[in-house]
Motif scaffolding. Structure first.
Motif, PDB file in Angstrom:
ATOM      1  N   ALA A  93      36.883  54.059  36.843  1.00 43.82           N
ATOM      2  CA  ALA A  93      35.569  53.324  37.565  1.00 43.82           C
ATOM      3  C   ALA A  93      36.039  53.160  39.302  1.00 43.82           C
ATOM      4  CB  ALA A  93      36.086  52.042  37.057  1.00 43.82           C
ATOM      5  N   GLN A  99      39.271  42.535  33.257  1.00 45.88           N
ATOM      6  CA  GLN A  99      38.445  43.055  33.440  1.00 45.88           C
ATOM      7  C   GLN A  99      37.420  42.032  34.725  1.00 45.88           C
ATOM      8  OE1 GLN A  99      38.832  44.070  28.375  1.00 45.88           O
ATOM      9  NE2 GLN A  99      36.405  43.241  29.106  1.00 45.88           N
ATOM     10  N   GLU A 100      37.905  40.948  34.470  1.00 45.89           N
ATOM     11  CA  GLU A 100      36.942  39.486  35.427  1.00 45.89           C
ATOM     12  C   GLU A 100      37.856  40.533  37.287  1.00 45.89           C
ATOM     13  OE1 GLU A 100      36.680  35.728  34.359  1.00 45.89           O
ATOM     14  OE2 GLU A 100      38.095  35.500  36.752  1.00 45.89           O
ATOM     15  N   ALA A 101      39.127  41.082  36.890  1.00 42.86           N
ATOM     16  CA  ALA A 101      39.632  40.986  38.836  1.00 42.86           C
ATOM     17  C   ALA A 101      38.927  42.391  38.787  1.00 42.86           C
ATOM     18  CB  ALA A 101      41.122  41.083  38.511  1.00 42.86           C
ATOM     19  N   LEU A 102      38.510  43.305  38.454  1.00 46.31           N
ATOM     20  CA  LEU A 102      38.372  44.838  38.490  1.00 46.31           C
ATOM     21  C   LEU A 102      37.173  44.978  38.423  1.00 46.31           C
ATOM     22  CD1 LEU A 102      41.717  46.752  37.121  1.00 46.31           C
ATOM     23  CD2 LEU A 102      41.381  45.358  39.319  1.00 46.31           C
ATOM     24  N   ASP A 103      36.031  43.588  37.753  1.00 43.17           N
ATOM     25  CA  ASP A 103      34.870  43.960  37.011  1.00 43.17           C
ATOM     26  C   ASP A 103      34.404  45.201  36.095  1.00 43.17           C
ATOM     27  OD1 ASP A 103      32.632  42.733  37.627  1.00 43.17           O
ATOM     28  OD2 ASP A 103      31.745  43.916  39.423  1.00 43.17           O
ATOM     29  N   LEU A 104      35.419  44.866  35.406  1.00 43.28           N
ATOM     30  CA  LEU A 104      35.144  46.205  34.006  1.00 43.28           C
ATOM     31  C   LEU A 104      34.490  45.794  32.785  1.00 43.28           C
ATOM     32  CD1 LEU A 104      38.869  47.724  33.989  1.00 43.28           C
ATOM     33  CD2 LEU A 104      37.105  48.461  35.471  1.00 43.28           C
ATOM     34  N   ASP A 105      33.999  46.466  32.135  1.00 38.65           N
ATOM     35  CA  ASP A 105      33.629  45.879  30.771  1.00 38.65           C
ATOM     36  C   ASP A 105      34.492  46.322  29.435  1.00 38.65           C
ATOM     37  OD1 ASP A 105      33.169  48.168  30.277  1.00 38.65           O
ATOM     38  OD2 ASP A 105      30.289  48.074  29.942  1.00 38.65           O
ATOM     39  N   SER A 106      34.340  46.018  28.186  1.00 38.03           N
ATOM     40  CA  SER A 106      35.427  46.432  27.368  1.00 38.03           C
ATOM     41  C   SER A 106      35.307  48.123  27.219  1.00 38.03           C
ATOM     42  CB  SER A 106      34.708  45.403  25.959  1.00 38.03           C
ATOM     43  OG  SER A 106      34.332  44.169  26.255  1.00 38.03           O
ATOM     44  N   MET A 107      34.021  48.367  27.346  1.00 36.82           N
ATOM     45  CA  MET A 107      34.262  50.060  26.772  1.00 36.82           C
ATOM     46  C   MET A 107      35.087  50.563  27.772  1.00 36.82           C
ATOM     47  SD  MET A 107      32.654  50.958  24.671  1.00 36.82           S
ATOM     48  CE  MET A 107      32.783  51.898  24.834  1.00 36.82           C
ATOM     49  N   ASP A 108      35.557  50.486  29.304  1.00 40.86           N
ATOM     50  CA  ASP A 108      35.061  50.272  30.028  1.00 40.86           C
ATOM     51  C   ASP A 108      37.106  50.211  30.231  1.00 40.86           C
ATOM     52  OD1 ASP A 108      33.838  50.985  32.703  1.00 40.86           O
ATOM     53  OD2 ASP A 108      34.078  48.810  33.133  1.00 40.86           O
ATOM     54  N   LEU A 137      38.668  50.277  27.063  1.00 41.69           N
ATOM     55  CA  LEU A 137      38.568  50.984  26.092  1.00 41.69           C
ATOM     56  C   LEU A 137      39.399  52.584  27.163  1.00 41.69           C
ATOM     57  CD1 LEU A 137      36.899  50.267  22.949  1.00 41.69           C
ATOM     58  CD2 LEU A 137      39.160  49.914  23.392  1.00 41.69           C
TER      59      LEU A 137
END
Lengths: 88, 594
Positions: A24, A39-48, A50
């Motif tokens: 990312a 996830q919210e802070a870095l703008d990641l989704d669940s796959m990110d 994992l």
């Protein structure tokens, strides 16, 4: 978040930055709220997320059991967990 | 390996399923009867989804029952009874009126699973405006394309999402008149926005739903195709007839159920079954605001006494990875039905469910365009692991012979050829069920291309066995299914080509043990640039910033050239074979790569 001074925390911080650079690279850790959900802070989704866990295993040999995932749920928690795991 | 049929010898929880005899249910079903199970607006003024989902319960014996229970990210629990949900959605509908929103105007959300999303959805439907949910992980580019195509007049989002996704493109959204921000109204909101709470608080309660034509547009869901821009599938208020009926047939909803649909309302499952269907049944809906977490999910199933759980193969695979100990300590005795949708359900997951959850997983199949479940393994009937199930009562399917392009082939006179048992062809549905989409926004051509010989063409290749069970074979087109999300390769390729170093890009799905498929991009870079790790990283960052993490590629590989047809189209079949390490020329093609 400013970089921590404890060398182990510093190394954990650098590892997080390295893993993000791979999967990312748009994430800028400066100015991130260390206590917000990661996830919210870095703008990641669940796959990110994992992918970060897989990266910890492949790059640093840290195998995070699934039940510990919540401990890595913030940037601060992530860095603290990795620092503790690499210190043992 | 063939998996044994799973028969049902007992009814979990002693609840007799709504359908126990499939053939009889099919024979006895009519959409007119299904419509009669709903109330309609008082005084015969039509049919409105929000009335069936909320107001009719708020006016009756279930007024004080919890309609939705939101498990907030901070650990708190927020409940709304049917009466409270009616009041909150009344107020939002009034607020839309005060903003000058008219019937048919589009109200978008770009939100996580927060209470305001449910209030916006149902309030918008009350006002007979059109509800259009966007997935919060979309980047600014997918958000812009969808807001433009849907002519969004109102957008409800959060300050963070606004800053990340909307502010950079706001000047290119001429139709967008109002942006309402969800969150504590502390201080001045960003320019051009208002606080959701303030706008709603200023509106009067006691809204009366206006007469609603059952054929009036109600919900737009965006979906991706092989070519071009995303498509906005339009659904009408009449769809609620199918939401309600399929909620009873496929999800076996009973009045006392506690129902949890893990899908996000940014996708059709999270709207049809996370909002509408369960509320029309007057059950309690559980909503988890947080992201997947094996331990928390098991705790929710146990503590909330969830009875019916609708989730996805990706979630189940992630839960399986967590190991049986993640589930072991939790009391799942309330659970009586586990169902899945979004991508093919591996048969071993069906069996894993039996072993670890105490229930087999029931696969179901449908898509954005169908608006509701079309094919399923039913709670009261046997399961064939690996099969998506059988067509629901009221649904007629066919398997059609395919032409050279992989899609159902129509003869010159428009006729199509139906295939017999066990032959692979394109799955087709006979139009006419109530939640069938009524068109793609501003795209009559692509809508027309969905039909041949009196059938709606789904784009999925299946075979039907001699007993009528449907088995998924593959996609007939290049659409990628990753963690249950449909991703159109062209949208990703177009964005990659906008990077100054990229001259060409081809995007395909590659197999992944958790997500089913992951998006992989092959890019050709400018010949004068050295291929470095930094360059690849820069292209990846560029794509993720614009598309968001869910749509952007997970990996990028630089190649010297890409296979094209003579007409210039990318031959993704060759790229898929390359990604899987197969011989590239594994199938003859009508348009051979150059």
């Amino acid at each position: 978040m400013t970089e921590p001074e404890d060398p182990r925390l510093e190394a954990a911080w650098a590892l997080l930055a390295e893993l993000l650079r791979r999967s990312a690279p748009e994430v800028d850790l400066d100015g991130v709220d260390p206590d917000a959900p990661i996830q919210e802070a870095l703008d990641l989704d669940s796959m990110d997320f994992l992918n970060l866990m897989a990266g910890l295993r492949d790059v640093a040999g840290i195998d995070v059991p699934e039940r510990d995932y919540p401990h890595l749920g913030t940037v601060r928690g992530f860095v603290a967990y990795v620092a503790a795991a690499s210190g043992g | 390996m063939a998996w044994a049929t799973i028969t049902k010898e007992r009814w979990p929880g002693g609840v007799v399923p709504n359908v126990t005899d499939y053939e009889a249910a099919r024979a006895g079903f009519s959409w007119a009867d299904a419509r009669a199970a709903l109330d309609g607006l008082p005084g015969g003024r039509g049919l409105n989804i929000a009335h069936e989902a909320v107001d009719r319960h708020a006016a009756g014996a279930t007024a004080g029952k919890v309609a939705v229970r939101w498990l907030r990210r901070d650990g708190t629990v927020e409940d709304a009874t049917y009466a409270e949900l009616a009041e909150r959605t009344d107020r939002f509908a009034s607020a839309l009126g005060a903003l000058g929103v008219r019937s048919g105007d589009a109200v978008f959300t770009l939100l996580g699973r927060v209470p305001e999303l449910w209030v916006t959805a149902l309030g918008t439907l009350k006002a007979t405006a059109v509800f259009a949910p966007l997935y919060a992980a979309y980047g600014p580019e997918p958000v812009r394309e969808r807001l433009v195509r849907g002519e969004g007049r109102v957008l409800v989002t959060t300050p963070t999402l606004y800053r990340r996704r909307v502010e950079p493109i706001r000047d290119r959204l001429p139709a967008l008149a109002h942006v309402l921000l969800v969150g504590p109204p502390d201080g001045e909101p960003p320019a051009g926005t208002r606080w959701f709470d303030e706008v709603v608080a200023a509106a009067p309660g006691g809204f009366e739903i206006p007469a609603t034509d059952p054929e009036a547009p109600a919900i737009v869901h965006f979906t991706s195709g092989t070519t071009g821009t995303p498509k906005g599938a339009v659904h009408v208020h009449e769809a609620v007839v199918a939401h309600h009926a399929t909620g009873a047939i496929a999800l076996d909803l009973h009045p006392d159920d506690v129902f949890w649909c893990t899908a996000d309302p940014g996708w059709v499952t999270g709207t049809s079954y996370g909002i509408v269907a369960p509320l029309t049944h007057g059950v309690t809906v559980v909503v988890d605001e947080g992201d997947f977490d094996a331990d928390r999910w098991c705790r929710i199933l146990a503590e909330q006494r969830v009875t019916v759980w609708y989730t996805s193969p990706t979630a189940l695979r992630m839960l399986r990875r967590a190991g049986p100990e993640a589930i072991g300590g939790h009391d799942l005795s309330a659970l009586r039905l586990v169902a899945s949708v979004g991508e093919p359900l591996d048969p071993d997951l069906v069996a894993w469910g039996m072993e670890v959850l105490g229930h087999p997983v029931h696969d179901s199949w449908w898509q954005t365009e169908t608006g509701g479940i079309m094919i399923a393994n039913l709670a009261g009937c046997e399961i064939r692991p690996g099969s998506m199930g059988r067509p629901l009562p009221g649904i007629e399917v066919a398997v059609l012979a395919r032409g050279d392009d992989g899609r159902a082939a129509a003869a010159v006179d428009g006729s199509v050829q139906e295939l017999g048992p066990d032959e692979a062809g394109e799955l087709a549905l006979r139009p006419g069920w109530p939640s069938m989409f009524r068109g793609y926004l501003h795209d009559d051509e692509r809508y027309a291309a969905c039909f041949a010989g009196g059938w709606y063409l789904t784009g999925d290749v299946v075979r039907r066995d001699v007993e009528g069970w449907i088995w998924f074979v593959g996609r007939a087109d290049d659409v990628i299914t990753s963690a249950g999300h449909l991703i159109g390769p062209v949208e990703v390729e177009q964005t990659l080509r906008q990077h100054p170093a990229v001259v060409d890009a081809g995007v395909v799905g590659v197999p992944d043990e958790v997500a089913g498929e992951l998006v992989k991009a092959y890019v050709v870079v400018r010949p004068d640039l050295p291929v470095t790790e930094e360059l690849v990283s820069d292209v990846l960052a560029f794509a993720r910033r614009r598309l968001g993490p869910t749509v952007a590629p997970r990996s990028i590989e630089v190649v010297d050239d890409l296979p094209h047809t003579r007409s210039g189209k990318i031959v993704r079949r060759v790229l898929r074979a390359r990604a899987r390490g197969l011989a590239e020329d594994d199938r003859s093609t009508p348009e051979a790569p150059l």
